[in-house]
Scaffold this motif. Structure first.
Motif, PDB file in Angstrom:
ATOM      1  N   LEU A   1       0.939  -1.257  -0.135  1.00 39.72           N
ATOM      2  CA  LEU A   1       0.791  -0.070   0.081  1.00 39.72           C
ATOM      3  C   LEU A   1       1.150   1.350  -0.015  1.00 39.72           C
ATOM      4  O   LEU A   1       1.762   1.948   0.917  1.00 39.72           O
ATOM      5  N   PHE A   2       0.812   1.694  -1.099  1.00 41.71           N
ATOM      6  CA  PHE A   2       1.959   3.024  -1.512  1.00 41.71           C
ATOM      7  C   PHE A   2       0.582   4.585  -1.185  1.00 41.71           C
ATOM      8  O   PHE A   2      -0.458   4.557  -1.050  1.00 41.71           O
ATOM      9  N   ASP A   3       1.428   5.521  -0.533  1.00 44.64           N
ATOM     10  CA  ASP A   3       0.539   7.278  -0.599  1.00 44.64           C
ATOM     11  C   ASP A   3       0.174   7.698  -1.373  1.00 44.64           C
ATOM     12  O   ASP A   3       0.631   6.514  -3.159  1.00 44.64           O
ATOM     13  N   PHE A   4      -0.773   8.002  -1.957  1.00 41.93           N
ATOM     14  CA  PHE A   4      -1.664   8.199  -3.140  1.00 41.93           C
ATOM     15  C   PHE A   4      -0.393   9.081  -4.156  1.00 41.93           C
ATOM     16  O   PHE A   4      -0.472   9.180  -4.918  1.00 41.93           O
ATOM     17  N   GLU A   5       0.542   9.877  -3.908  1.00 41.50           N
ATOM     18  CA  GLU A   5       1.401  10.672  -4.563  1.00 41.50           C
ATOM     19  C   GLU A   5       2.427   9.834  -4.509  1.00 41.50           C
ATOM     20  O   GLU A   5       2.970  10.529  -5.325  1.00 41.50           O
ATOM     21  N   ASP A   6       2.795   8.633  -4.615  1.00 39.13           N
ATOM     22  CA  ASP A   6       3.638   7.986  -4.959  1.00 39.13           C
ATOM     23  C   ASP A   6       3.151   6.578  -5.985  1.00 39.13           C
ATOM     24  O   ASP A   6       3.406   5.992  -6.664  1.00 39.13           O
ATOM     25  N   LEU A   7       1.791   7.275  -6.455  1.00 33.48           N
ATOM     26  CA  LEU A   7       1.251   6.395  -7.357  1.00 33.48           C
ATOM     27  C   LEU A   7       1.345   6.925  -8.268  1.00 33.48           C
ATOM     28  O   LEU A   7       1.907   7.841  -8.512  1.00 33.48           O
ATOM     29  N   PRO A   8       1.672   6.043  -9.720  1.00 34.36           N
ATOM     30  CA  PRO A   8       1.999   6.466 -10.984  1.00 34.36           C
ATOM     31  C   PRO A   8       0.037   7.250 -11.635  1.00 34.36           C
ATOM     32  O   PRO A   8      -0.635   6.773 -11.043  1.00 34.36           O
ATOM     33  N   GLU A   9       0.139   7.911 -12.176  1.00 32.74           N
ATOM     34  CA  GLU A   9      -0.429   9.143 -12.825  1.00 32.74           C
ATOM     35  C   GLU A   9      -1.972   7.900 -13.346  1.00 32.74           C
ATOM     36  O   GLU A   9      -3.075   8.783 -13.167  1.00 32.74           O
ATOM     37  N   ALA A  10      -1.807   7.288 -14.078  1.00 28.54           N
ATOM     38  CA  ALA A  10      -3.178   6.467 -14.427  1.00 28.54           C
ATOM     39  C   ALA A  10      -3.669   5.647 -13.191  1.00 28.54           C
ATOM     40  O   ALA A  10      -5.008   6.368 -13.213  1.00 28.54           O
ATOM     41  N   ALA A  11      -2.648   5.732 -12.200  1.00 31.70           N
ATOM     42  CA  ALA A  11      -3.358   5.369 -10.909  1.00 31.70           C
ATOM     43  C   ALA A  11      -4.659   6.034  -9.848  1.00 31.70           C
ATOM     44  O   ALA A  11      -5.484   6.123  -9.722  1.00 31.70           O
ATOM     45  N   LYS A  12      -4.129   7.356 -10.265  1.00 36.83           N
ATOM     46  CA  LYS A  12      -3.924   8.271  -9.608  1.00 36.83           C
ATOM     47  C   LYS A  12      -5.523   8.475 -10.204  1.00 36.83           C
ATOM     48  O   LYS A  12      -6.008   9.709  -9.551  1.00 36.83           O
ATOM     49  N   GLU A  13      -5.682   9.356 -11.668  1.00 35.24           N
ATOM     50  CA  GLU A  13      -6.365   9.976 -12.247  1.00 35.24           C
ATOM     51  C   GLU A  13      -7.626   8.333 -12.277  1.00 35.24           C
ATOM     52  O   GLU A  13      -8.979   9.015 -12.392  1.00 35.24           O
TER      53      GLU A  13
END
Length: 199
Positions: free
Chosen positions: A118-130
């Protein structure tokens, strides 16, 4: 200048979805902002639990404690499993690695396991954050207002974001239908030359 998605930006997308003014900080007593952040974290955790190329590792080493022999599992481990073909069966119990076959928390050597983090939101790739942001925006709108009509992000846009994430997964994962990948069980397909008895 273009910049990557931040958690603050994502929360502002969620609250703007119900007509709320954007916030400049997440450190606030505004209940709508707090609810939006909670829902964003909830959706992020659920999406990451599925296991993606960006948060999954194969054969990750876990060392037992030199005194107790127990292996403490980090808090940001969502899922853990033994590699294919091993003679033990691991689960997480009480924050420690437990062998269901031996009914024991004690390990005599380092274990190499498959892990979903489980990673912090800002450490995720852009596609996942979107995708997480759009999915959370729909959920937030329904919970905050009790109505599905107010949601600006339709199911269609959520599906498009999911497809973009799947495209990222396929590109980064280098998956194939053959037997030369780490994610393929070493089971051989049927071959007549191996099945027929030759005299």
């Amino acid at each position: 200048m273009a910049s990557k998605q931040t958690k603050l930006n994502a929360v502002n997308i969620l609250i703007s979805n119900i007509g709320q003014a954007p916030t400049t900080t997440l450190q606030t007593t505004n209940p709508q902002v707090n609810l939006a952040e909670l829902i964003l974290d909830e959706v992020s955790s659920k999406v990451q639990t599925e296991g993606w190329v960006f948060n999954t590792e194969r054969d990750y080493p876990f060392s037992p404690d030199s005194v107790t022999g127990e292996i403490i599992v980090p808090d940001n481990v969502l899922r853990i499993d033994q590699p294919w073909g091993t003679d033990y069966n691991v689960v997480i119990r009480c924050g420690k690695l437990y062998d269901r076959n031996e009914h024991s928390y004690v390990w005599d050597k380092k274990q190499y396991l498959n892990v979903t983090w489980l990673f912090d939101f800002e450490d995720l790739p852009e596609a996942a954050k979107e995708y997480i942001t759009i999915r959370a925006a729909n959920l937030f709108a329904m919970r905050a207002t009790g109505s599905t009509e107010i949601a600006k992000y339709s199911q269609n846009e959520e599906s498009i974001a999911r497809a973009a994430l799947m495209n990222y997964e396929c590109q980064q994962g280098d998956y194939n239908v053959f037997s030369d990948g780490a994610d393929v069980n070493p089971l051989r397909t049927y071959r007549p030359v191996s099945a027929l008895w030759r005299y």
